[in-house]
Design a protein around this motif. Structure first.
Motif, PDB file in Angstrom:
ATOM      1  N   ALA A 112       0.824  -1.209   0.000  1.00 32.08           N
ATOM      2  CA  ALA A 112       0.000   0.000   0.000  1.00 32.08           C
ATOM      3  C   ALA A 112       0.854   1.253   0.000  1.00 32.08           C
ATOM      4  N   GLN A 113       2.011   1.199   0.668  1.00 33.43           N
ATOM      5  CA  GLN A 113       2.864   2.373   0.759  1.00 33.43           C
ATOM      6  C   GLN A 113       3.681   2.602  -0.506  1.00 33.43           C
ATOM      7  N   GLN A 114       3.777   1.597  -1.370  1.00 35.26           N
ATOM      8  CA  GLN A 114       4.629   1.725  -2.549  1.00 35.26           C
ATOM      9  C   GLN A 114       3.817   1.874  -3.835  1.00 35.26           C
ATOM     10  N   THR A 115       2.564   2.247  -3.719  1.00 33.06           N
ATOM     11  CA  THR A 115       1.750   2.377  -4.923  1.00 33.06           C
ATOM     12  C   THR A 115       2.055   3.685  -5.631  1.00 33.06           C
ATOM     13  N   ILE A 116       1.685   3.719  -6.870  1.00 33.81           N
ATOM     14  CA  ILE A 116       1.845   4.916  -7.675  1.00 33.81           C
ATOM     15  C   ILE A 116       1.002   6.040  -7.059  1.00 33.81           C
ATOM     16  N   SER A 117       1.453   7.284  -7.198  1.00 33.61           N
ATOM     17  CA  SER A 117       0.843   8.397  -6.468  1.00 33.61           C
ATOM     18  C   SER A 117      -0.574   8.690  -6.956  1.00 33.61           C
ATOM     19  N   SER A 118      -1.378   9.292  -6.086  1.00 31.84           N
ATOM     20  CA  SER A 118      -2.759   9.636  -6.411  1.00 31.84           C
ATOM     21  C   SER A 118      -3.132  10.915  -5.671  1.00 31.84           C
ATOM     22  N   LYS A 119      -4.275  11.496  -6.045  1.00 29.96           N
ATOM     23  CA  LYS A 119      -4.683  12.798  -5.522  1.00 29.96           C
ATOM     24  C   LYS A 119      -4.778  12.815  -4.003  1.00 29.96           C
ATOM     25  N   TYR A 120      -5.343  11.769  -3.413  1.00 29.17           N
ATOM     26  CA  TYR A 120      -5.544  11.737  -1.967  1.00 29.17           C
ATOM     27  C   TYR A 120      -4.603  10.743  -1.278  1.00 29.17           C
ATOM     28  N   SER A 121      -3.461  10.438  -1.950  1.00 28.42           N
ATOM     29  CA  SER A 121      -2.464   9.513  -1.390  1.00 28.42           C
ATOM     30  C   SER A 121      -3.082   8.166  -1.028  1.00 28.42           C
ATOM     31  N   SER A 122      -3.999   7.706  -1.857  1.00 33.28           N
ATOM     32  CA  SER A 122      -4.650   6.421  -1.606  1.00 33.28           C
ATOM     33  C   SER A 122      -3.667   5.281  -1.855  1.00 33.28           C
ATOM     34  N   GLY A 123      -3.763   4.247  -1.043  1.00 29.81           N
ATOM     35  CA  GLY A 123      -2.962   3.051  -1.229  1.00 29.81           C
ATOM     36  C   GLY A 123      -3.847   1.865  -1.569  1.00 29.81           C
ATOM     37  N   PHE A 124      -3.253   0.807  -2.083  1.00 27.77           N
ATOM     38  CA  PHE A 124      -4.024  -0.393  -2.358  1.00 27.77           C
ATOM     39  C   PHE A 124      -4.680  -0.884  -1.068  1.00 27.77           C
ATOM     40  N   THR A 125      -5.920  -1.308  -1.184  1.00 28.55           N
ATOM     41  CA  THR A 125      -6.617  -1.869  -0.028  1.00 28.55           C
ATOM     42  C   THR A 125      -6.491  -3.385   0.026  1.00 28.55           C
ATOM     43  N   TYR A 126      -6.541  -4.025  -1.148  1.00 28.67           N
ATOM     44  CA  TYR A 126      -6.422  -5.482  -1.210  1.00 28.67           C
ATOM     45  C   TYR A 126      -5.570  -5.882  -2.404  1.00 28.67           C
ATOM     46  N   VAL A 127      -4.886  -6.998  -2.251  1.00 25.80           N
ATOM     47  CA  VAL A 127      -4.153  -7.610  -3.358  1.00 25.80           C
ATOM     48  C   VAL A 127      -4.430  -9.109  -3.336  1.00 25.80           C
ATOM     49  N   SER A 128      -4.198  -9.749  -4.477  1.00 26.40           N
ATOM     50  CA  SER A 128      -4.426 -11.183  -4.596  1.00 26.40           C
ATOM     51  C   SER A 128      -3.488 -11.730  -5.664  1.00 26.40           C
ATOM     52  N   PRO A 129      -2.991 -12.966  -5.529  1.00 22.79           N
ATOM     53  CA  PRO A 129      -2.071 -13.526  -6.527  1.00 22.79           C
ATOM     54  C   PRO A 129      -2.694 -13.526  -7.925  1.00 22.79           C
ATOM     55  N   ALA A 130      -1.854 -13.266  -8.920  1.00 20.88           N
ATOM     56  CA  ALA A 130      -2.310 -13.230 -10.309  1.00 20.88           C
ATOM     57  C   ALA A 130      -1.327 -14.021 -11.172  1.00 20.88           C
ATOM     58  N   PRO A 131      -1.778 -14.549 -12.297  1.00 24.69           N
ATOM     59  CA  PRO A 131      -0.875 -15.291 -13.182  1.00 24.69           C
ATOM     60  C   PRO A 131       0.124 -14.350 -13.859  1.00 24.69           C
ATOM     61  N   ILE A 132       1.275 -14.882 -14.185  1.00 21.07           N
ATOM     62  CA  ILE A 132       2.298 -14.099 -14.870  1.00 21.07           C
ATOM     63  C   ILE A 132       1.930 -13.974 -16.355  1.00 21.07           C
ATOM     64  N   LYS A 133       2.005 -12.763 -16.848  1.00 21.52           N
ATOM     65  CA  LYS A 133       1.743 -12.503 -18.256  1.00 21.52           C
ATOM     66  C   LYS A 133       3.028 -11.997 -18.921  1.00 21.52           C
ATOM     67  N   ASP A 134       3.025 -12.055 -20.230  1.00 18.74           N
ATOM     68  CA  ASP A 134       4.204 -11.632 -20.986  1.00 18.74           C
ATOM     69  C   ASP A 134       4.124 -10.121 -21.230  1.00 18.74           C
ATOM     70  N   ILE A 135       4.422  -9.367 -20.195  1.00 20.85           N
ATOM     71  CA  ILE A 135       4.382  -7.911 -20.270  1.00 20.85           C
ATOM     72  C   ILE A 135       5.816  -7.399 -20.270  1.00 20.85           C
ATOM     73  N   SER A 136       6.172  -6.643 -21.276  1.00 19.68           N
ATOM     74  CA  SER A 136       7.554  -6.177 -21.410  1.00 19.68           C
ATOM     75  C   SER A 136       7.815  -5.002 -20.478  1.00 19.68           C
ATOM     76  N   PRO A 137       8.853  -5.086 -19.648  1.00 14.24           N
ATOM     77  CA  PRO A 137       9.231  -3.941 -18.814  1.00 14.24           C
ATOM     78  C   PRO A 137       9.932  -2.884 -19.659  1.00 14.24           C
ATOM     79  N   PRO A 138      10.126  -1.700 -19.124  1.00 11.14           N
ATOM     80  CA  PRO A 138      10.816  -0.666 -19.904  1.00 11.14           C
ATOM     81  C   PRO A 138      12.293  -1.002 -20.097  1.00 11.14           C
ATOM     82  N   GLN A 139      12.834  -0.485 -21.178  1.00 10.66           N
ATOM     83  CA  GLN A 139      14.273  -0.632 -21.427  1.00 10.66           C
ATOM     84  C   GLN A 139      14.998   0.517 -20.742  1.00 10.66           C
ATOM     85  N   ILE A 140      16.038   0.199 -19.976  1.00 11.10           N
ATOM     86  CA  ILE A 140      16.769   1.208 -19.207  1.00 11.10           C
ATOM     87  C   ILE A 140      18.213   1.226 -19.693  1.00 11.10           C
TER      88      ILE A 140
END
Length: 761
Positions: free
Chosen positions: A605-633
Motif C-alpha cells: 500500500a505504501q509503494q503504490t503509484i501516487s494519487s490525488k488523496y495519497s490512496s494506497g491499495f486496499t487489497y491484493v491477490s495472486p495473479a498469473p504471470i503474463k508476458d508484459i515487457s518492462p521498460p528498457q533502461i
C-alpha cells in the motif's frame, strides 16, 4: 392577519430561502434560435457534446481528436489559430507534453490583452470532461462567436487560450506563461472551471495585490447573476487543487477571475461527467458571466487593475454585488459593539432586560451549539460505519449527499426549536443578548484572522435593529422582524449548503454549526413564535424522513454507480504478479479477481503509484504471470566531476504506456532533470515517499533522466510503468464493468502496472 402572523411569516421565510437559491442563477430555456449576437446555451451544448464523447486526458486517443475539433471551430469563426507544444514540469514534479490552442482577436488600441482561458484535457483515463472543463471551453467558443457576430472591434486584444495539461500539474498554463511571447501582453485572465456538474457558478478573484480595482470593474460590467463574496477565495484556497489561473498569478503576476461550479461533486473526474449530466442552468450561468465581461474588459483599461487596497464584497438578492473597503472592517465592528452596548443600557433602563434572564439565555445557546456541533462532527464517521461503501466515493460527497445535508440541517433547526421552547419563559430580548454577544465575538475573530468574511457583520446590524424593535414595542411586529432576518438567511444559506458539497460530507459540522448560528439571528422572529414545540417536532420529523430517504438511496445502481478499481501489478524482477484494488468494499466485478484470496499488505500500500488523496491499495491477490515487457533502461552517461557523479539514464517503453513514476533510494540528490527540464530545488528537497517524478507519457515518448549524486553513492531506481489498457489487452479477459459500476477516479485504474528496479553501483 395577526392571528395567523406566525404561520404567514414562517411560510414567507421558507419562500425567501427558496427564492434566494433559485434567483442566484439563470434558468435554461431552449434558445438555439436567439439572435446570433447573444450567447446561446444550446449552441454551447453542441460543443460540450462533441468534446465529451470519450475520455481525452493527456496521452489518450480522444485527446488529439478534441484538439482537432477545437482548432476547426476557431477557424470557422475566421480566427487564425496556432498551437504551442512543449514539455513542462509542475509543482508536484509531473512531467508532461502540453499542446495549447491559441487564437487572437486584434483590438483597435491595445496596451494589455484580455485572455480567455479554459482547459480541454479531461482527467486521466475515464473522465468524459463535459463539465471539467468542456463547459468552460464551450462557454468561450460560444461567447467569442456571439461577440464576433456583432462586428464591433474591441479596444483591447482578446487572446483565446484553450490550455492543455491542467489535470497533470497545470502544464499548459506553465508552458504559456514561461515560454509564449503573448504572455507578456496579458493584463487580465478570465478562467472557466468546474469541480462538479451543476449548481451556481462562483466567482473567485485571484490577485497578488489588493482586489479593489477588480471588484469595481466587475460591478461596472454588471453580470446579472453574480455569485461572489470575499470569503469564497479563502475557501477555494482550502481545496486540494489549483487552477490554470494560479500559474498566471504566481509566475506572471497577472490578475484574473475564476468562474467555477461545485454542485453534484460526486461527478467530478468520473465517467459521469457527461453531456447528459451537465446542468443546463449552470452552463447558462457561465455564459451570463462571460458575455458582459467580454464586452466590458474588451474595452476597459487593463493597465490600471492593480491596487494596494482590498474590498469586502458579497452578493445579496435585490442589491447584487455589494462592496466596501477593508478600512471599514473595524469601524463597522466598533459601531456594532457600540450599538449593542447602547441597546443593553436602553433595555436595562426600560426594565426590558434582566441580568439573571440574560445569563440564563446562555444556556440554550451553549446547549444547541454543543448538540448540533457534536452531531455534525461525528456524522460522517457514523455514516461511513453504517454504509462502509461510502469510503469508495473518494470525493467525500455521496450520491444522496444533498439529502444528508437536509437531514442534519433540519435536525439542527429542530434541536434549536426544542431547546428554546424549554426556555420559553425567558423574554425574547433577554434570550437575544447571548447570541448577539457570540456573533460580535465571531465578527471580531473573522475581522482579525479571516478578513474576507468580515461581511458577516452585516446581518448583525439587522439583528441589532430587531433587538431595538423588541425593546421598543410591547408586542413586536412579526413582519418587520421577518424583513430583518432576510440578510442573514440570504447570506448564510448558500454556505450551509455549499460547505458540505464543496469540501465533502466530512464538513457537515460546518452546516450544523452555521445553521445554529443563523437560527440565533432569527431569534427575534422565532422567540415570539408560540409554536416552537410544534416546529421542533416538524423539523425533527422532516429530518427523520430525509434520513429514511437517504437510506433508501444509499446503495449503488445504474443511476448511481459504484466506483471500482482493478489493476494488474507485475514485479519484473522477481517474476510475480498480483491483482490490486483501491476499493474498501469490493464490488462483484472486482471480487472475481480479489475474492477469497484477497489480503492487505501495508508494504504494498505504501509503494503504490501516487494519487490525488495519497490512496494506497486496499487489497491484493495472486495473479498469473503474463508476458508484459518492462521498460528498457540505458545508462548513456556516467561521469564524475569533483565530488559529484552525473548519470544520464534513458527509459524507453517497450509497450504502449501512459505513465511512468520514478522512485529512488534514500541518498542525497543535488540536481535532477527530466527530458532536459530541471526539477526545482524545493520540490527535490520536499519530495514524499522517495518519489522523484512522474512522466505522463504522450506518443510513447522516452524519459531522459539526469541525476547528480555523491560520487560514492549507490543509486537505486524503482520504476512504476503503467498502461490503462487492462480491459483491452489481448492477454487478459477482464469483462466490461456492469452498468452499476464506474472506474474509481483519482487513482490509477484499469491498468497494467510493471515494477522494475535497477541499481547503479
Amino acid at each position: 392577519m395577526k392571528k395567523y402572523a406566525s404561520t404567514i411569516t414562517l411560510l414567507v421565510l421558507v419562500l425567501a430561502i427558496y427564492w434566494g437559491f433559485t434567483s442566484s442563477m439563470p434558468s435554461y430555456p431552449k434558445d438555439s434560435d436567439i439572435p446570433e449576437t447573444a450567447f446561446s446555451t444550446d449552441r454551447a451544448l453542441a460543443h460540450v457534446k462533441e468534446i465529451s464523447k470519450r475520455p481525452h486526458g493527456v496521452g489518450f486517443p480522444g485527446h488529439k481528436q478534441v484538439r482537432q475539433y477545437l482548432i476547426s471551430e476557431l477557424r470557422k469563426m475566421g480566427l487564425e489559430t496556432s498551437t504551442q507544444k512543449g514539455y513542462t514540469i509542475g509543482k508536484a514534479n509531473n512531467l508532461s507534453k502540453a499542446t495549447n490552442i491559441l487564437a487572437r482577436i486584434k483590438g483597435t488600441d491595445s496596451d494589455k490583452s484580455l485572455l480567455l482561458l479554459s482547459h480541454y484535457d479531461s482527467d486521466l483515463h475515464s473522465a468524459l470532461g463535459a463539465s471539467d472543463a468542456g463547459s468552460g471551453v464551450a462557454t468561450i467558443l460560444e461567447s467569442v462567436r456571439a461577440f464576433l457576430s456583432a462586428n464591433k472591434k474591441p479596444k483591447n486584444d482578446i487572446i483565446i487560450l484553450i490550455s492543455d495539461g491542467e489535470e497533470v500539474d497545470l502544464s499548459g498554463a506553465e508552458l504559456f506563461v514561461d515560454k509564449h511571447p503573448w504572455a507578456k501582453d496579458v493584463g487580465l485572465v478570465l478562467n472557466f472551471e468546474a469541480r462538479g456538474s451543476g449548481g451556481p457558478s462562483y466567482v473567485f478573484i485571484e490577485t497578488n495585490h489588493g482586489n479593489q480595482r477588480l471588484v469595481e470593474e466587475f460591478i461596472e460590467a454588471n453580470p446579472k447573476y453574480p455569485m461572489a463574496n470575499s470569503l469564497y477565495y479563502s475557501i477555494y484556497k482550502m481545496l486540494p487543487n489549483d487552477t490554470d489561473l494560479t500559474v498566471f498569478r504566481e509566475k506572471g503576476d497577472i490578475e484574473g477571475f475564476n468562474f467555477a461550479f461545485i454542485g453534484d461533486h460526486f461527478d467530478y473526474h468520473t465517467a459521469r461527467d457527461s453531456y447528459e449530466r451537465l446542468d443546463r442552468n449552470t452552463l447558462a450561468h457561465q455564459g451570463s458571466y462571460l458575455m458582459p465581461l467580454l464586452r466590458h474588459f474588451g474595452n476597459a483599461d487593463l493597465t490600471s487593475l492593480k491596487s494596494l487596497n482590498d474590498y469586502i464584497y458579497f452578493n445579496i438578492p435585490f442589491f447584487g454585488l455589494v462592496s466596501y473597503p477593508f478600512d471599514w472592517i473595524w469601524p463597522m465592528w466598533g459601531i456594532a459593539l457600540l450599538v449593542f452596548v447602547l441597546l443593553l443600557l436602553y433595555g436595562f433602563r426600560k426594565k426590558m432586560l434582566n441580568g439573571t434572564q440574560i445569563l440564563k439565555g446562555f444556556i440554550p445557546l451553549i446547549l444547541t451549539l454543543t448538540i448540533n456541533g457534536v452531531i455534525g462532527f461525528y456524522s460522517w464517521s457514523v455514516l461511513k460505519w453504517m454504509y462502509p461503501h461510502y469510503q469508495d466515493i473518494l470525493q467525500g460527497f455521496t450520491y444522496n449527499g444533498y439529502t444528508y445535508i437536509a437531514v442534519f440541517v433540519f435536525f439542527s433547526i429542530g434541536s434549536c426549536f426544542w431547546v428554546y421552547h424549554k426556555f420559553k419563559k425567558l423574554d425574547t430580548a433577554n434570550l437575544l443578548i447571548a447570541p448577539m454577544a457570540l456573533w460580535l465575538i465571531i465578527c471580531w475573530g473573522v475581522s482579525r484572522y479571516l478578513q474576507g468574511a468580515a461581511f458577516f457583520i452585516v446581518p448583525v446590524f439587522a439583528v441589532l435593529a430587531s433587538l431595538l424593535v423588541t425593546l421598543d414595542q410591547k408586542k413586536s411586529n412579526s413582519y418587520i422582524l421577518l424583513l430583518l432576518t432576510l440578510p442573514g438567511i440570504w447570506i448564510y444559506a448558500p454556505f450551509i449548503k455549499g460547505f458540505p458539497v464543496g469540501l465533502g460530507l466530512k464538513m457537515m459540522v460546518s452546516a450544523t454549526i452555521l445553521t445554529t448560528l443563523t437560527f440565533f439571528l432569527m431569534l427575534p422572529l422565532f422567540g415570539i413564535n408560540p409554536k416552537k414545540k410544534q416546529l421542533a417536532f416538524l423539523s425533527l420529523v422532516l429530518s427523520l424522513g430525509f434520513m429514511i430517504a437517504a437510506h433508501l438511496n444509499s446503495g449503488f445502481d445504474k443511476e448511481n454507480p459504484k466506483p471500482t478499481s482493478l489493476l494488474y501489478v507485475m514485479d519484473a524482477d522477481d517474476g510475480t504478479a498480483q491483482w490490486a484494488t483501491y476499493e474498501n468494499e469490493l464490488s462483484d466485478w472486482t471480487a472475481q479477481y480479489l475474492g477469497a484470496n484477497k489480503k492487505t499488505t501495508n508494504e504494498q500500500a505504501q509503494q503504490t503509484i501516487s494519487s490525488k488523496y495519497s490512496s494506497g491499495f486496499t487489497y491484493v491477490s495472486p495473479a498469473p504471470i503474463k508476458d508484459i515487457s518492462p521498460p528498457q533502461i540505458e545508462k548513456t552517461r556516467d561521469t564524475i566531476i569533483g565530488e559529484k557523479r552525473i548519470l544520464d539514464i534513458r527509459i524507453t517503453p517497450q509497450r504502449n504506456v501512459n505513465r511512468l513514476e520514478v522512485f529512488t533510494n534514500d541518498i542525497p540528490i543535488s540536481e535532477v532533470s527530466l527530458n532536459r527540464i530541471a526539477l526545482s530545488d524545493y520540490e527535490l528537497k520536499n519530495r514524499k515517499r522517495s518519489r522523484l517524478a512522474t512522466h505522463h507519457i504522450t506518443d510513447n515518448d522516452t524519459t531522459e533522466l539526469t541525476l547528480s549524486i555523491p560520487k560514492n553513492a549507490v543509486l537505486e531506481l524503482t520504476l512504476y510503468e503503467a498502461s490503462n489498457d487492462l480491459l483491452e489487452n489481448e492477454q487478459f479477459t477482464v469483462p466490461a464493468r456492469p452498468e452499476d459500476n464506474i472506474p474509481m477516479p483519482f487513482v490509477l485504474n484499469d491498468a497494467i502496472l510493471v515494477i522494475k528496479k535497477i541499481r547503479f553501483e
